[in-house]
Design a protein around this motif. Structure first.
Motif, PDB file in Angstrom:
ATOM      1  N   THR A  15     -39.893  24.223  50.096  1.00  0.00           N
ATOM      2  CA  THR A  15     -41.041  24.724  49.844  1.00  0.00           C
ATOM      3  C   THR A  15     -41.340  26.052  49.150  1.00  0.00           C
ATOM      4  N   LEU A  16     -40.067  26.322  48.591  1.00  0.00           N
ATOM      5  CA  LEU A  16     -40.121  27.661  47.814  1.00  0.00           C
ATOM      6  C   LEU A  16     -40.712  27.233  46.284  1.00  0.00           C
ATOM      7  N   ALA A  17     -40.587  25.977  45.944  1.00  0.00           N
ATOM      8  CA  ALA A  17     -41.101  25.526  44.493  1.00  0.00           C
ATOM      9  C   ALA A  17     -42.640  25.993  44.615  1.00  0.00           C
ATOM     10  N   SER A  18     -43.316  25.755  45.691  1.00  0.00           N
ATOM     11  CA  SER A  18     -44.857  26.311  45.417  1.00  0.00           C
ATOM     12  C   SER A  18     -45.047  27.701  45.715  1.00  0.00           C
ATOM     13  N   SER A  19     -44.083  28.372  46.071  1.00  0.00           N
ATOM     14  CA  SER A  19     -44.371  29.766  46.263  1.00  0.00           C
ATOM     15  C   SER A  19     -43.647  30.904  45.560  1.00  0.00           C
ATOM     16  N   MET A  93     -29.700  34.687  37.993  1.00  0.00           N
ATOM     17  CA  MET A  93     -31.206  34.314  38.357  1.00  0.00           C
ATOM     18  C   MET A  93     -31.434  35.238  39.481  1.00  0.00           C
ATOM     19  N   ARG A  94     -32.829  35.161  39.410  1.00  0.00           N
ATOM     20  CA  ARG A  94     -33.429  36.112  40.455  1.00  0.00           C
ATOM     21  C   ARG A  94     -34.709  35.356  41.023  1.00  0.00           C
ATOM     22  N   LEU A  95     -35.175  35.478  42.261  1.00  0.00           N
ATOM     23  CA  LEU A  95     -36.088  34.685  42.953  1.00  0.00           C
ATOM     24  C   LEU A  95     -37.174  35.569  42.762  1.00  0.00           C
ATOM     25  N   LEU A  96     -38.560  35.019  42.349  1.00  0.00           N
ATOM     26  CA  LEU A  96     -39.593  35.902  41.942  1.00  0.00           C
ATOM     27  C   LEU A  96     -40.683  35.206  42.445  1.00  0.00           C
ATOM     28  N   PRO A  97     -41.521  35.777  43.560  1.00  0.00           N
ATOM     29  CA  PRO A  97     -42.556  35.043  44.590  1.00  0.00           C
ATOM     30  C   PRO A  97     -43.787  35.188  43.358  1.00  0.00           C
ATOM     31  N   GLU A  98     -44.531  34.041  43.575  1.00  0.00           N
ATOM     32  CA  GLU A  98     -45.586  33.626  42.597  1.00  0.00           C
ATOM     33  C   GLU A  98     -46.746  34.761  42.584  1.00  0.00           C
ATOM     34  N   ALA A  99     -46.791  35.360  43.801  1.00  0.00           N
ATOM     35  CA  ALA A  99     -47.770  36.476  43.935  1.00  0.00           C
ATOM     36  C   ALA A  99     -47.408  38.055  43.270  1.00  0.00           C
ATOM     37  N   ARG A 100     -46.019  37.918  42.665  1.00  0.00           N
ATOM     38  CA  ARG A 100     -45.588  39.161  41.668  1.00  0.00           C
ATOM     39  C   ARG A 100     -45.241  38.541  40.339  1.00  0.00           C
ATOM     40  N   ARG A 101     -45.488  37.269  40.022  1.00  0.00           N
ATOM     41  CA  ARG A 101     -45.086  36.919  38.721  1.00  0.00           C
ATOM     42  C   ARG A 101     -45.973  37.527  37.708  1.00  0.00           C
ATOM     43  N   SER A 250     -45.438  39.497  49.835  1.00  0.00           N
ATOM     44  CA  SER A 250     -44.953  38.381  49.072  1.00  0.00           C
ATOM     45  C   SER A 250     -43.534  38.177  48.912  1.00  0.00           C
ATOM     46  N   TYR A 251     -42.738  39.109  49.446  1.00  0.00           N
ATOM     47  CA  TYR A 251     -41.229  38.970  49.294  1.00  0.00           C
ATOM     48  C   TYR A 251     -40.740  38.096  50.690  1.00  0.00           C
ATOM     49  N   ASN A 252     -41.681  38.160  51.465  1.00  0.00           N
ATOM     50  CA  ASN A 252     -41.369  37.520  52.816  1.00  0.00           C
ATOM     51  C   ASN A 252     -41.436  35.908  52.627  1.00  0.00           C
ATOM     52  N   ILE A 253     -40.465  35.253  51.912  1.00  0.00           N
ATOM     53  CA  ILE A 253     -40.628  33.895  51.407  1.00  0.00           C
ATOM     54  C   ILE A 253     -40.325  33.000  52.788  1.00  0.00           C
ATOM     55  N   THR A 254     -39.969  33.406  53.736  1.00  0.00           N
ATOM     56  CA  THR A 254     -39.717  32.616  54.980  1.00  0.00           C
ATOM     57  C   THR A 254     -40.827  32.786  55.925  1.00  0.00           C
TER      58      THR A 254
END
Length: 301
Positions: A15-19, A93-101, A250-254
């Motif tokens: 589900t990360l792919a969409s967020s 690599m770093r994980l970036l929430p879409e809300a912060r892109r 936005s960082y609370n990905i779960t």
């Protein structure tokens, strides 16, 4: 409560792919630092040491304030990049929430402009750094003309790139169903992704923990400090805390309910005061400190 930041998440990483997206940042800056083999060997011989036990380096750009400014600024950009994103695995690599892109893209674009201006200033000074007489005066007997490459070649070593990539899932693999290793490959990938999600969430909790502790520390009264001085809590401290509670979701990905609850409680404390009240009132300091300390204790932080 047990430390909530050490929770293991059984999360469907797909589900990360969409967020969220993955992001990388690469900044290259020439250092001017070179290995001097002749000097290394000479020092070893004088010390009666075996060849290869030490390496002597020289810096042909040691007096360049412009190059140091670029290197220092590049480090700041890397820190900002890490601050706005979450770790993902052991690589770069770093994980970036879409809300912060959008915020990340703007940050990188603005940083590139300033970085480019600093690079231009270095390029203006480069002819002086490569001037033979001036270089000899600086390097003395360590001067070696072959160390000074063509200026165009030096400038090509500068680079500033960032990228966004989709979060992969096991479906990205093209696998032959008859391949006995396929299942193991997928299992390894899914374990890596699960570990990466846990790492990212731990960082989200750590972001909150650090800010709560910082506010608590800055709200100590004279009586609570060993040196008897009043802690300072200025506008920037308040803005930093507000910025965290506004972006932490936005960082609370779960969608961890405990993290969201802690964030909401912190936000309520901040909205019930302001930096002027905290600065001018020990009573207000104690109220804020008691509130954030209660969150720290409640969630085992």
């Amino acid at each position: 409560m047990q430390d909530a930041s050490n929770k293991e998440y059984d999360y469907d990483y797909r589900t990360l792919a969409s967020s969220a997206v993955l992001t990388t940042l690469s900044i290259g800056v020439p250092s001017g630092r070179l290995l001097d083999r002749e000097t290394s060997q000479k020092i070893a011989e004088e010390a009666k040491a075996t060849h290869g036990v030490l390496n002597a380096y020289k810096n042909i750009y040691s007096n360049s304030k412009e190059l140091k400014a670029i290197a220092d600024y590049s480090q700041k950009v890397r820190q900002r990049h890490r601050a706005i994103s979450l770790p993902f695995g052991d690589g770069g690599m770093r994980l970036l929430p879409e809300a912060r892109r959008a915020a990340h893209s703007e940050l990188m674009s603005d940083s590139l402009v300033e970085w480019g201006e600093l690079k231009d200033k270095f390029e203006e000074k480069l002819p002086d750094l490569h001037d033979v007489d001036k270089a000899k005066a600086i390097m003395g007997d360590l001067y070696d003309a072959t160390n000074y490459k063509a200026m165009s070649e030096v400038m090509q070593k500068f680079s500033f790139n960032w990228n966004y990539l989709p979060v992969p899932d096991s479906g990205h693999f093209i696998i032959d169903n008859a391949n006995a290793a396929a299942g193991d490959l997928i299992d390894r990938f899914e374990m890596h992704s699960k570990n990466s999600v846990n790492m990212a969430m731990k960082e989200a909790w750590d972001m909150l923990k650090r800010e709560l502790r910082r506010v608590s520390n800055n709200c100590r009264t004279k009586e609570q400090r060993d040196d008897g001085k009043t802690s300072r809590f200025g506008p920037q401290n308040y803005e930093n805390a507000l910025d965290l509670v506004e972006t932490l979701s936005s960082y609370n990905i779960t969608n961890d309910p405990n993290l969201e609850q802690a964030r909401e409680e912190f936000e309520e404390i901040l909205n019930d005061t302001n930096d002027v009240k905290i600065k001018n009132s020990d009573t207000e300091k104690e109220k804020v400190k008691d509130g954030v300390d209660s969150i720290l204790e409640k969630f085992g932080l």
